[in-house]
Design a protein around this motif. Structure first.
Motif, PDB file in Angstrom:
ATOM      1  N   VAL A  99       0.851  -1.192   0.000  1.00 25.65           N
ATOM      2  CA  VAL A  99       0.000   0.000   0.000  1.00 25.65           C
ATOM      3  C   VAL A  99       0.885   1.240   0.000  1.00 25.65           C
ATOM      4  O   VAL A  99       1.795   1.369   0.829  1.00 25.65           O
ATOM      5  N   HIS A 100       0.606   2.142  -0.919  1.00 22.31           N
ATOM      6  CA  HIS A 100       1.459   3.326  -1.095  1.00 22.31           C
ATOM      7  C   HIS A 100       0.591   4.581  -1.174  1.00 22.31           C
ATOM      8  O   HIS A 100       0.106   4.938  -2.240  1.00 22.31           O
ATOM      9  N   PRO A 101       0.369   5.279  -0.039  1.00 20.52           N
ATOM     10  CA  PRO A 101      -0.382   6.537  -0.086  1.00 20.52           C
ATOM     11  C   PRO A 101       0.465   7.652  -0.692  1.00 20.52           C
ATOM     12  O   PRO A 101       1.692   7.681  -0.518  1.00 20.52           O
ATOM     13  N   VAL A 102      -0.180   8.560  -1.408  1.00 20.06           N
ATOM     14  CA  VAL A 102       0.519   9.688  -2.033  1.00 20.06           C
ATOM     15  C   VAL A 102      -0.263  10.971  -1.762  1.00 20.06           C
ATOM     16  O   VAL A 102      -1.395  10.939  -1.260  1.00 20.06           O
ATOM     17  N   ASP A 103       0.343  12.074  -2.125  1.00 14.90           N
ATOM     18  CA  ASP A 103      -0.293  13.385  -1.993  1.00 14.90           C
ATOM     19  C   ASP A 103      -0.563  13.921  -3.381  1.00 14.90           C
ATOM     20  O   ASP A 103       0.367  14.310  -4.094  1.00 14.90           O
ATOM     21  N   ARG A 104      -1.834  13.912  -3.772  1.00 10.56           N
ATOM     22  CA  ARG A 104      -2.144  14.332  -5.141  1.00 10.56           C
ATOM     23  C   ARG A 104      -1.873  15.816  -5.363  1.00 10.56           C
ATOM     24  O   ARG A 104      -1.804  16.280  -6.501  1.00 10.56           O
ATOM     25  N   GLY A 105      -1.727  16.578  -4.278  1.00 15.82           N
ATOM     26  CA  GLY A 105      -1.439  18.001  -4.410  1.00 15.82           C
ATOM     27  C   GLY A 105       0.033  18.302  -4.584  1.00 15.82           C
ATOM     28  O   GLY A 105       0.417  19.453  -4.851  1.00 15.82           O
ATOM     29  N   SER A 106       0.880  17.280  -4.475  1.00 12.90           N
ATOM     30  CA  SER A 106       2.319  17.500  -4.587  1.00 12.90           C
ATOM     31  C   SER A 106       2.726  17.652  -6.049  1.00 12.90           C
ATOM     32  O   SER A 106       2.319  16.859  -6.901  1.00 12.90           O
ATOM     33  N   PRO A 107       3.551  18.635  -6.358  1.00  6.43           N
ATOM     34  CA  PRO A 107       4.009  18.807  -7.755  1.00  6.43           C
ATOM     35  C   PRO A 107       4.914  17.668  -8.208  1.00  6.43           C
ATOM     36  O   PRO A 107       5.153  17.508  -9.406  1.00  6.43           O
ATOM     37  N   THR A 108       5.409  16.878  -7.268  1.00  8.37           N
ATOM     38  CA  THR A 108       6.306  15.766  -7.627  1.00  8.37           C
ATOM     39  C   THR A 108       5.605  14.410  -7.565  1.00  8.37           C
ATOM     40  O   THR A 108       6.271  13.374  -7.599  1.00  8.37           O
ATOM     41  N   MET A 109       4.260  14.401  -7.487  1.00  3.47           N
ATOM     42  CA  MET A 109       3.545  13.134  -7.311  1.00  3.47           C
ATOM     43  C   MET A 109       3.891  12.122  -8.393  1.00  3.47           C
ATOM     44  O   MET A 109       4.204  10.964  -8.100  1.00  3.47           O
ATOM     45  N   LEU A 110       3.839  12.528  -9.649  1.00  2.84           N
ATOM     46  CA  LEU A 110       4.094  11.577 -10.738  1.00  2.84           C
ATOM     47  C   LEU A 110       5.526  11.051 -10.683  1.00  2.84           C
ATOM     48  O   LEU A 110       5.764   9.855 -10.867  1.00  2.84           O
ATOM     49  N   ASP A 111       6.474  11.928 -10.408  1.00  2.00           N
ATOM     50  CA  ASP A 111       7.869  11.486 -10.307  1.00  2.00           C
ATOM     51  C   ASP A 111       8.056  10.547  -9.118  1.00  2.00           C
ATOM     52  O   ASP A 111       8.797   9.553  -9.207  1.00  2.00           O
ATOM     53  N   ASP A 112       7.374  10.850  -8.013  1.00  2.00           N
ATOM     54  CA  ASP A 112       7.479   9.989  -6.829  1.00  2.00           C
ATOM     55  C   ASP A 112       6.919   8.598  -7.116  1.00  2.00           C
ATOM     56  O   ASP A 112       7.497   7.585  -6.702  1.00  2.00           O
ATOM     57  N   ILE A 113       5.785   8.543  -7.817  1.00  2.00           N
ATOM     58  CA  ILE A 113       5.190   7.246  -8.138  1.00  2.00           C
ATOM     59  C   ILE A 113       6.060   6.488  -9.137  1.00  2.00           C
ATOM     60  O   ILE A 113       6.245   5.272  -9.023  1.00  2.00           O
ATOM     61  N   ARG A 114       6.628   7.198 -10.099  1.00  2.00           N
ATOM     62  CA  ARG A 114       7.529   6.549 -11.066  1.00  2.00           C
ATOM     63  C   ARG A 114       8.726   5.929 -10.347  1.00  2.00           C
ATOM     64  O   ARG A 114       9.119   4.785 -10.620  1.00  2.00           O
ATOM     65  N   SER A 115       9.273   6.647  -9.390  1.00  2.00           N
ATOM     66  CA  SER A 115      10.396   6.123  -8.607  1.00  2.00           C
ATOM     67  C   SER A 115       9.967   4.908  -7.781  1.00  2.00           C
ATOM     68  O   SER A 115      10.705   3.919  -7.691  1.00  2.00           O
ATOM     69  N   PHE A 116       8.773   4.974  -7.214  1.00  2.00           N
ATOM     70  CA  PHE A 116       8.254   3.855  -6.428  1.00  2.00           C
ATOM     71  C   PHE A 116       8.099   2.607  -7.294  1.00  2.00           C
ATOM     72  O   PHE A 116       8.487   1.504  -6.895  1.00  2.00           O
ATOM     73  N   LEU A 117       7.549   2.761  -8.484  1.00  2.00           N
ATOM     74  CA  LEU A 117       7.356   1.627  -9.385  1.00  2.00           C
ATOM     75  C   LEU A 117       8.695   1.033  -9.816  1.00  2.00           C
ATOM     76  O   LEU A 117       8.860  -0.194  -9.860  1.00  2.00           O
ATOM     77  N   ASP A 118       9.654   1.893 -10.125  1.00  6.12           N
ATOM     78  CA  ASP A 118      10.974   1.402 -10.544  1.00  6.12           C
ATOM     79  C   ASP A 118      11.685   0.693  -9.398  1.00  6.12           C
ATOM     80  O   ASP A 118      12.363  -0.328  -9.598  1.00  6.12           O
TER      81      ASP A 118
END
Length: 342
Positions: A99-118
């Motif tokens: 389970v990986h909660p994120v902050d959709r308001g963060s400007p780095t959300m997509l980059d953070d998720i990409r790093s998590f997936l990698d």
């Protein structure tokens, strides 16, 4: 015959008289096999003492046996329901849930998720609303080579990547139920801005009111955040309106419970003085008094189907499971709604 621990998957396939892919399906506990074939292959596996190597299989897939749940959702009951559905789907397999909660308001959300997936090398991910509505996030999953399924209140993608519910139609049906009980001055506690579910549920409410020739003044619409406290605040606002509504539709059960709290503080009786409808049919709906009339959102079946869509590709060359992509919500009638007085 090979000695124990030395047999290979090719040995199992040859002796069982099946393909290597069929053996892989048995090992992965695929549901796409009949019982006779499964039993025959399992018997040979036991006879040979063949032990699959999870690390080698993960390396071959270039993925770990992990299903990710990525969300930024304030509704804890929803997240819990989704986890329950996923865990039901992966029970008995080698897959585990991350389970990986994120902050959709963060400007780095997509980059953070990409790093998590990698970093995690997830086999697949499930995306919850509202971030599931982000097409750029779906593209990130594709670029990372991770299978994904999006959950939403309307179709967002093709069937392989989607499980959706009919929120608009469900709330319209709930509103018509109130209208049939003689209510014409009906308030709405809407969900938070930016949530497709909130927009779909509001649209269903407005659709039913318009069809009945009833107006929805701005004073009878209050915004909420899907949290209990926002339901209290929204209830206070709506019940301060003169004349006050005889019924209120709430975009989820937590806010409906908050409206009940606000009504009781004013000495109002439910449903005699005020009828209330919620959405979700979480545990709170049947635990409060009177029990809440609500729309049952099939969250666990949706999550279970989403996970099954992800697991369908766990064996190379295996077709996607024919899991449903659209789920129907239903009105559950309980004690919080009564015919309007007079």
């Amino acid at each position: 015959m090979k000695s124990e621990g030395k047999s290979t998957i090719n040995d199992v396939a040859r002796i069982a008289g099946v393909s290597k892919k069929t053996v892989s399906r048995v090992i992965n506990r695929s549901p796409l096999l009949n019982g006779e074939t499964r039993a025959k292959v399992e018997a040979v596996i036991e006879e040979l003492g063949y032990v699959p190597n999870p690390q080698a299989r993960a390396l071959a897939l270039r993925r770990n046996f992990l299903i990710g749940l990525i969300h930024d959702n304030p509704n804890a009951q929803m997240v819990l329901g989704v986890q329950t559905g996923i865990l039901e789907a992966i029970r008995g397999t080698e897959f585990a849930l991350v389970v990986h909660p994120v902050d959709r308001g963060s400007p780095t959300m997509l980059d953070d998720i990409r790093s998590f997936l990698d970093r995690q090398r997830l086999y697949g991910v499930m995306l919850l609303p509202p971030i599931s509505e982000n097409d750029a996030l779906a593209q990130v999953c594709r670029e990372a080579g991770a299978r994904y399924v999006r959950m939403g209140s309307a179709r967002l993608d093709d069937d392989i990547h989607m499980v959706a519910s009919n929120d608009r139609e469900a709330v319209a049906a709930a509103t018509r139920h109130l209208i049939e009980q003689g209510h014409s001055r009906i308030g709405l506690v809407a969900g938070p801005h930016g949530f497709r579910s909130a927009a779909e549920r509001r649209a269903g409410f407005e659709q039913a009111m318009t069809e009945a020739g009833l107006k929805v003044p701005r004073s009878l619409v209050a915004d909420g955040t899907y949290r209990f406290e926002s339901g209290i605040a929204a209830g206070d606002r709506l019940l301060d309106v003169t004349p006050r509504p005889s019924a209120i539709v709430c975009s989820n059960d937590e806010m409906a419970a908050g409206v009940m709290h606000a009504a009781r503080q004013r000495g109002l009786t439910i449903p005699d003085d005020l009828s209330i409808v919620g959405f979700d049919d979480t545990a709170i709906a049947s635990h409060i008094w009177p029990p809440l009339t609500t729309v049952r959102w099939p969250i666990i079946p949706m999550a279970r189907a989403a996970a099954a869509k992800l697991l369908a590709g766990a064996v190379e060359g295996e077709d996607d499971a024919e899991e449903p992509s659209m789920f129907l919500s239903t009105l559950i009638r309980r004690g919080s709604v009564a015919a309007v007085k007079g």
